[in-house]
Enzyme design. Structure first.
Site, PDB file in Angstrom:
ATOM      1  N   SER A 226       3.236   0.334 -13.251  1.00 46.10           N
ATOM      2  CA  SER A 226       1.999  -0.439 -13.252  1.00 46.10           C
ATOM      3  C   SER A 226       1.478  -0.573 -14.676  1.00 46.10           C
ATOM      4  CB  SER A 226       0.998   0.252 -12.313  1.00 46.10           C
ATOM      5  OG  SER A 226       0.081  -0.685 -11.832  1.00 46.10           O
ATOM      6  N   HIS A 360       2.525   0.118  -3.842  1.00 43.72           N
ATOM      7  CA  HIS A 360       2.587   0.033  -5.307  1.00 43.72           C
ATOM      8  C   HIS A 360       3.075   1.371  -5.883  1.00 43.72           C
ATOM      9  CE1 HIS A 360       1.632  -1.613  -9.153  1.00 43.72           C
ATOM     10  NE2 HIS A 360       0.527  -0.936  -9.369  1.00 43.72           N
TER      11      HIS A 360
HETATM   12  C1  MCU Z   1      -0.130  -3.572 -12.293  1.00 41.04           C
HETATM   13  O1  MCU Z   1      -0.844  -2.764 -13.219  1.00 41.04           O
HETATM   14  C2  MCU Z   1      -2.244  -2.597 -13.149  1.00 41.04           C
HETATM   15  C3  MCU Z   1      -2.955  -3.917 -13.127  1.00 41.04           C
HETATM   16  O2  MCU Z   1      -2.644  -4.613 -14.314  1.00 41.04           O
HETATM   17  C4  MCU Z   1      -4.444  -3.704 -13.034  1.00 41.04           C
HETATM   18  O3  MCU Z   1      -5.124  -4.929 -12.902  1.00 41.04           O
HETATM   19  C5  MCU Z   1      -4.814  -2.833 -11.884  1.00 41.04           C
HETATM   20  O4  MCU Z   1      -6.152  -2.494 -11.988  1.00 41.04           O
HETATM   21  O5  MCU Z   1      -4.091  -1.632 -11.954  1.00 41.04           O
HETATM   22  C6  MCU Z   1      -2.701  -1.739 -11.952  1.00 41.04           C
HETATM   23  C7  MCU Z   1      -2.225  -0.317 -12.087  1.00 41.04           C
HETATM   24  O6  MCU Z   1      -2.075   0.202 -13.164  1.00 41.04           O
HETATM   25  O7  MCU Z   1      -2.130   0.377 -10.945  1.00 41.04           O
HETATM   26  C8  MCU Z   1      -1.756   1.729 -11.037  1.00 41.04           C
END
Ligand code: MCU
Length: 411
Positions: A226, A360
């Site tokens: 992420s 996720h």
């Molecule tokens: C996918 O990564 C991020 C995303 O860019 C953000 O918008 C969200 O808030 O969090 C995601 C993440 O890091 O989830 C663990």
């Protein structure tokens, strides 16, 4: 499990960069000790202007220099690569400082302590090494941002890196916070991802200097999921010593191209865009704010970030069940990145696997054999088949429209 959130305060509307700075700094180059970060060969003519006045609605051509000269040889690619590295640092990520004069490591038990001094200031941070129970030292190792959320095969060490300690990433109020900024000042141009990438490079420096590490610094991988997946891609792009880069579910800001995310958003998809990301957190340099609502002015995109990793190993993991990541934006961007590997004659060193029906950062078992093929090849010196490029998503990527270049075979 961190939630993928869509709520954020919109960033201030900023004016597009219309006047290029009279000169660009050269953030890349060789470090004080001669260790390459992304080196600019001395034979390359240096970039003196930041080409941000042209509008490039489609993905920028990786094989044309800012000067307009076509890249036809591997040697010319090294110059184009240095140019891309500079453009990304100046406009999007901030500058990655070279290796400071003093970096020392000490290993006590499983704790590696990294001490860094630069210009009279010092910081110290730690990384935890989990040694494998099989295999032979020196072991290959995967540096995991936060904690690994991919399976790590037998024989490979895991080095846990607390990236937040170097660059805080709570929200937009984290700007300039963390140990990187203690060393370089809270106004340093680096966004958190460059602060972390710098930290990874210092971990490798420390491993190189510690005689009892039992880690093979020629066989280092990096991963994160992420936001940390975005970070893993940046780490791999900016340190040539990383043999395998494994960004997991990085989405926008990682494996997605800004232009493609904007196009998806315009089509009604709830996808993260540059406009949203600059207000959500401090992953990018404040320089990127100028492009958040004028992405076509950005002279680079993320197919070229991934292309900085080439021809080293890169395995990109994505998830079709998360709308926010932008399925087509990740797929199309990595299709474009693949052309760089192909031009270098290294198509098999790159992989993209986009599979849904899981949460996720929950790695699905259906991707395990693919992942292991890359780890076995790049970290365990085995001969495996690694030409993965697949999605289980249903969308149509117009590659001819988005990628208006022919792929050269670089001689
Ligand atoms: C996918 O990564 C991020 C995303 O860019 C953000 O918008 C969200 O808030 O969090 C995601 C993440 O890091 O989830 C663990």
């Amino acid at each position: 499990t961190a939630a993928v959130t869509t709520s954020s305060t919109p960033p201030p509307v900023s004016t597009p960069v219309s006047t290029p700075p009279s000169s660009m700094s050269t953030p890349s180059g060789t470090t004080s000790s001669g260790t390459p970060t992304v080196s600019t060969p001395s034979t390359c003519s240096s970039l003196t202007t930041n080409p941000t006045s042209a509008t490039t609605p489609k993905l920028p051509d990786p094989f044309t220099m800012v000067s307009g000269t076509k890249v036809t040889t591997k040697s010319a690619w090294t110059c184009r690569r240095a140019e891309i590295s500079q453009l990304l640092q100046v406009n999007e990520l901030g500058t990655k400082p070279p290796k400071p004069s003093s970096v020392t490591g000490t290993l006590s038990g499983n704790t590696l302590t990294i001490n860094v001094s630069d210009s009279g200031k010092s910081i110290s941070f730690t990384a935890t090494i989990s040694y494998p129970s099989s295999g032979t030292a020196p072991y290959p190792a995967i540096i995991a941002y936060g904690a690994a959320s991919i399976p790590i095969p037998a024989g490979v060490a895991t080095i846990t890196f607390n990236n937040d300690d170097l660059g805080t990433q709570n929200d937009s109020s984290s700007r300039g916070k963390g140990k990187f900024y203690t060393l370089y000042g809270s106004n340093h141009s680096a966004g958190a991802m460059i602060a972390w990438a710098w930290g990874v490079s210092r971990i490798i420096d420390a491993l190189e200097s510690v005689s009892n590490s039992r880690i093979n610094t020629q066989r280092i991988g990096v991963t994160g999921c992420s936001r940390n997946g975005k970070g893993a891609m940046v780490a791999g792009a900016f340190d040539d010593r990383i043999a395998l880069t494994i960004p997991q579910e990085s989405g926008s800001g990682g494996s997605a191209c800004w232009r493609l995310s904007d196009s998806m958003k315009a089509g009604g998809t709830n996808v993260q865009t540059a406009s949203e990301i600059v207000g959500e957190n401090v992953w990018f340099s404040t320089a990127f704010n100028a492009f958040s609502n004028s992405v076509p002015k950005l002279p680079v995109d993320h197919h070229e970030l991934a292309g900085l990793v080439a021809p080293r190993g890169l395995f990109v993991i994505e998830n079709t069940s998360m709308e926010w990541l932008g399925n087509l934006a990740c797929y199309g961007c990595m299709k474009a990145a693949q052309t760089i590997y192909t031009a270098l004659g290294a198509t098999a060193n790159f992989g993209f696997s986009q599979v849904g029906n899981h949460n996720h950062c929950q790695f699905p078992s259906s991707q395990q054999s693919e992942l292991y093929a890359y780890i076995n090849k790049f970290l365990l010196d085995q001969s495996t088949t690694t030409s993965v490029f697949r999605t289980d998503g249903s969308f149509n990527f117009d590659s001819a429209g988005w990628m208006p270049w022919t792929v050269p075979t670089l001689s």
